[in-house]
Design an enzyme around this catalytic site. Structure first.
Site, PDB file in Angstrom:
ATOM      1  N   HIS A  19       0.805  -1.212   0.000  1.00  0.00           N
ATOM      2  CA  HIS A  19       0.000   0.000   0.000  1.00  0.00           C
ATOM      3  C   HIS A  19       0.843   1.270   0.000  1.00  0.00           C
ATOM      4  O   HIS A  19       0.425   2.293  -0.549  1.00  0.00           O
ATOM      5  CB  HIS A  19      -0.978  -0.042   1.168  1.00  0.00           C
ATOM      6  CG  HIS A  19      -2.011  -1.116   1.004  1.00  0.00           C
ATOM      7  ND1 HIS A  19      -2.588  -1.787   2.064  1.00  0.00           N
ATOM      8  CD2 HIS A  19      -2.551  -1.666  -0.115  1.00  0.00           C
ATOM      9  CE1 HIS A  19      -3.441  -2.673   1.595  1.00  0.00           C
ATOM     10  NE2 HIS A  19      -3.434  -2.631   0.282  1.00  0.00           N
ATOM     11  N   HIS A  42      -8.006  -8.284  -8.310  1.00  0.00           N
ATOM     12  CA  HIS A  42      -8.380  -9.102  -7.148  1.00  0.00           C
ATOM     13  C   HIS A  42      -8.602  -8.146  -5.971  1.00  0.00           C
ATOM     14  O   HIS A  42      -7.740  -7.990  -5.109  1.00  0.00           O
ATOM     15  CB  HIS A  42      -7.300 -10.124  -6.823  1.00  0.00           C
ATOM     16  CG  HIS A  42      -7.065 -11.118  -7.931  1.00  0.00           C
ATOM     17  ND1 HIS A  42      -6.382 -10.795  -9.076  1.00  0.00           N
ATOM     18  CD2 HIS A  42      -7.445 -12.419  -8.059  1.00  0.00           C
ATOM     19  CE1 HIS A  42      -6.338 -11.862  -9.864  1.00  0.00           C
ATOM     20  NE2 HIS A  42      -6.974 -12.849  -9.280  1.00  0.00           N
ATOM     21  N   SER A 145      -6.881  -2.106  -1.218  1.00  0.00           N
ATOM     22  CA  SER A 145      -6.452  -1.338  -2.391  1.00  0.00           C
ATOM     23  C   SER A 145      -7.587  -0.555  -3.058  1.00  0.00           C
ATOM     24  O   SER A 145      -7.347   0.566  -3.525  1.00  0.00           O
ATOM     25  CB  SER A 145      -5.759  -2.265  -3.402  1.00  0.00           C
ATOM     26  OG  SER A 145      -6.582  -3.366  -3.742  1.00  0.00           O
ATOM     27  N   GLU A 163     -13.728  -9.104  -8.132  1.00  0.00           N
ATOM     28  CA  GLU A 163     -13.573  -9.983  -6.979  1.00  0.00           C
ATOM     29  C   GLU A 163     -14.492 -11.201  -7.147  1.00  0.00           C
ATOM     30  O   GLU A 163     -15.688 -11.042  -7.360  1.00  0.00           O
ATOM     31  CB  GLU A 163     -13.904  -9.254  -5.676  1.00  0.00           C
ATOM     32  CG  GLU A 163     -13.820 -10.118  -4.434  1.00  0.00           C
ATOM     33  CD  GLU A 163     -12.490 -10.829  -4.298  1.00  0.00           C
ATOM     34  OE1 GLU A 163     -12.497 -12.063  -4.091  1.00  0.00           O
ATOM     35  OE2 GLU A 163     -11.434 -10.157  -4.395  1.00  0.00           O
ATOM     36  N   ASP A 191     -13.634 -13.159 -12.872  1.00  0.00           N
ATOM     37  CA  ASP A 191     -12.229 -13.533 -12.802  1.00  0.00           C
ATOM     38  C   ASP A 191     -11.408 -12.374 -13.367  1.00  0.00           C
ATOM     39  O   ASP A 191     -11.452 -12.094 -14.558  1.00  0.00           O
ATOM     40  CB  ASP A 191     -12.001 -14.810 -13.624  1.00  0.00           C
ATOM     41  CG  ASP A 191     -10.567 -15.304 -13.582  1.00  0.00           C
ATOM     42  OD1 ASP A 191      -9.656 -14.516 -13.224  1.00  0.00           O
ATOM     43  OD2 ASP A 191     -10.333 -16.483 -13.906  1.00  0.00           O
ATOM     44  N   GLY A 192     -10.671 -11.701 -12.508  1.00  0.00           N
ATOM     45  CA  GLY A 192      -9.914 -10.535 -12.935  1.00  0.00           C
ATOM     46  C   GLY A 192      -8.876 -10.832 -13.989  1.00  0.00           C
ATOM     47  O   GLY A 192      -8.581  -9.969 -14.836  1.00  0.00           O
ATOM     48  N   ASP A 212      -3.151  -8.685  -7.792  1.00  0.00           N
ATOM     49  CA  ASP A 212      -2.814  -9.065  -6.417  1.00  0.00           C
ATOM     50  C   ASP A 212      -3.632 -10.280  -5.981  1.00  0.00           C
ATOM     51  O   ASP A 212      -4.457 -10.203  -5.078  1.00  0.00           O
ATOM     52  CB  ASP A 212      -3.103  -7.851  -5.516  1.00  0.00           C
ATOM     53  CG  ASP A 212      -2.942  -8.146  -4.039  1.00  0.00           C
ATOM     54  OD1 ASP A 212      -2.147  -9.040  -3.706  1.00  0.00           O
ATOM     55  OD2 ASP A 212      -3.622  -7.488  -3.239  1.00  0.00           O
TER      56      ASP A 212
END
Length: 338
Positions: A19, A42, A145, A163, A191-192, A212
């Site tokens: 971060h 994600h 995030s 997500e 699904d990213g 991520d």
């Protein structure tokens, strides 16, 4: 597939690195007048309680954000100087600067490294009592995030959040809805890895992608590398950010090497920052039971990083090592090229 919950890990040492880096990126990328598309593959739940059951069960925040801020009372928001901090000596394996040089004291006399100060300021914004008093006991809310990314957006920018976990998706949708930002932020249960393809290249030709995943499944390592290769092919000038764990698993050590090779072959600049807080070796307790070390280290790999990121992390990483290090193996690496 859906057993991983980031709530157990919120505020740990990996989040401090992730971060701090993310804030430095967002702060720079949102300075331009051209619209920016930010894609988080994600996204997680978006917000986490540091006094909740998940975080207190794992205790990881105690070795992360709370350890970073503890030792003495953090200065209130009105003050500019940070508290005194421990001064351990650690080694930094840093091919880009002075390999093996001793790390300076964790907090210099004039305060936190600017990137860490920005990170702490974001936490203050979500925790008014912490901001007013500087007392870490009042640090209750931790941003994932999505909330960090949204905070830096202007009205022309867009944020796409993906997500798959059903519970986290529901939490993320509710948390984003409370921001009242309308269509600026889109939340999808997809699904990213696959959804990213639809948004590259972006309309305004400026984008940052944060990838991520949990890496709960070994296949995630390969999917990250494949996803980033496809993304760079579709939109070569985007900024691509990958968080990865550093654990005793071949796939974990291969991933940053694959990303570096990808960037070099594509003729793109790159930066790789890694933070180690302890040894990765197995130990035994007094009863002879094997004790696993948990997550000893993690890294952030950035393709097409801003020119300011290297200097920002050069100042912040030694402070992270000195404040978060748990044994003599603590250290950092900071490499870049292109």
């Amino acid at each position: 597939m859906f057993s991983y919950r980031h709530a157990f890990h919120a505020g740990n040492h990996a989040d401090v690195l992730k971060h701090t880096t993310l804030i430095a990126l967002m702060k720079y990328l949102t300075q331009k007048d051209t619209a920016l598309t930010v894609i988080d593959t994600h996204a997680g739940a978006g917000l986490y309680r540091l006094d909740g059951d998940y975080t207190e069960t794992s205790g990881e925040a105690q070795e992360g954000i709370f350890k970073l801020l503890s030792g003495s009372k953090v200065a209130p928001a009105q003050a500019q100087r940070a508290p005194a901090a421990p001064k351990p000596i650690a080694k930094s394996a840093n091919p880009a600067t002075s390999k093996g040089a001793a790390v300076k004291p964790a907090v210099a006399p004039d305060g936190w490294a600017p990137a860490l100060q920005d990170y702490i300021d974001v936490l203050r914004g979500l925790n008014p009592q912490f901001a007013e008093s500087g007392d870490v006991a009042h640090l209750k809310i931790y941003p994932g995030s999505p909330f960090i990314e949204q905070q830096f957006l202007s009205g022309r920018d867009k944020l796409k959040l993906f997500e798959l976990h059903p519970t986290d998706y529901k939490s993320l949708s509710g948390n984003i809805e409370q921001l009242g930002v309308g269509r600026q932020v889109a939340v999808s249960r997809e699904d990213g890895f696959e959804a990213l393809k639809v948004f590259l290249p972006p309309p305004a030709r400026r984008a940052m992608v944060l990838c991520d995943p949990s890496y709960e499944m070994k296949s995630d390592y390969g999917r990250v590398a494949t996803c980033m290769a496809d993304a760079v092919k579709r939109f070569a000038t985007g900024t691509y950010v990958v968080w990865y764990p550093i654990i005793p698993r071949p796939e974990a050590h291969d991933l940053p090497r694959k990303l570096k090779t990808l960037a070099v072959k594509a003729g793109r600049s790159w930066l790789n920052a890694a933070l180690t807080v302890k040894s990765s070796k197995l130990t035994t307790d007094t009863s002879g039971e094997v004790v696993r070390p948990g997550l000893p280290a993690s890294g952030m790999f950035v393709i097409n990083p801003p020119h300011t990121l290297k200097a920002a992390l050069q100042a912040a990483l030694p402070q992270m090592v000195a404040l978060l290090g748990q044994d003599r193996n603590a250290g950092f690496t900071l490499e870049h090229g292109g």
